[in-house]
Write an enzyme that holds these catalytic residues in place. Structure first.
Site, PDB file in Angstrom:
ATOM      1  N   HIS A  38       0.759  -1.249   0.000  1.00  0.00           N
ATOM      2  CA  HIS A  38       0.000   0.000   0.000  1.00  0.00           C
ATOM      3  C   HIS A  38       0.789   1.299   0.000  1.00  0.00           C
ATOM      4  O   HIS A  38       0.180   2.363  -0.114  1.00  0.00           O
ATOM      5  CB  HIS A  38      -0.960   0.009   1.193  1.00  0.00           C
ATOM      6  N   HIS A 150      -2.967  -2.953   8.080  1.00  0.00           N
ATOM      7  CA  HIS A 150      -4.172  -3.179   7.274  1.00  0.00           C
ATOM      8  C   HIS A 150      -4.709  -1.846   6.773  1.00  0.00           C
ATOM      9  O   HIS A 150      -4.877  -0.913   7.560  1.00  0.00           O
ATOM     10  CB  HIS A 150      -5.221  -3.885   8.147  1.00  0.00           C
TER      11      HIS A 150
END
Length: 155
Positions: A38, A150
């Site tokens: 990410h 996450h």
């Protein structure tokens, strides 16, 4: 004497090489995986390249992925914001960013059996984001006691 010294140095070098090889074979920690998945890397500016790099860890093509154009350290800072429930409502270790960041959203358009041949559509935007954070593992940098693990959502 000289031969024994050479043999012991060679043995030491081989042992060190084996240890380094085994250490590099370990899977990434959850926070290292978060960074791979990410955090935008300028070396891979387009989705096809970025996802090829990301997919090499799993050997298959991920359907969608979001890259945040910010540093890992900045996301760690978000972990210090107020706790909120995560999207699945099971965990309360999520935190909202205070500022929008540039994002790159990659959407699989051409699946393939060989991950290097998958093709992605690129969409860019500016969004807030929510991350789940956990205490670092022993293999993570001691610099950060809590790390992102996450990407819960972008909004």
């Amino acid at each position: 004497m000289g031969l024994k010294l050479l043999e012991s140095r060679l043995c030491l070098l081989l042992s060190l090489g084996l240890v380094l090889m085994l250490a590099s074979c370990q899977p990434p920690t959850p926070s290292q995986w978060f960074e791979i998945q990410h955090i935008y890397n300028r070396a891979y500016p387009r989705c096809n390249d970025a996802m090829r790099h990301r997919n090499r860890f799993t050997g298959h093509c991920k359907d969608i992925n979001t890259f945040l154009h910010t540093s890992f350290a900045s996301v760690v800072g978000v972990c210090g914001n107020r706790n909120i429930p995560c999207g699945n409502r099971t965990y309360r270790n999520c935190h909202n960013s205070r500022y929008r960041v540039s994002i790159t959203f990659c959407n699989l358009t051409t699946p393939a059996r060989i991950y290097t041949q998958c093709r992605y559509q690129t969409t860019r935007s500016r969004k807030f984001y929510t991350v789940g954070c956990d205490p670092r593992t022993p293999r993570d940098s001691p610099m950060y006691p809590v790390v992102p693990v996450h990407l819960d959502r972008i909004f």
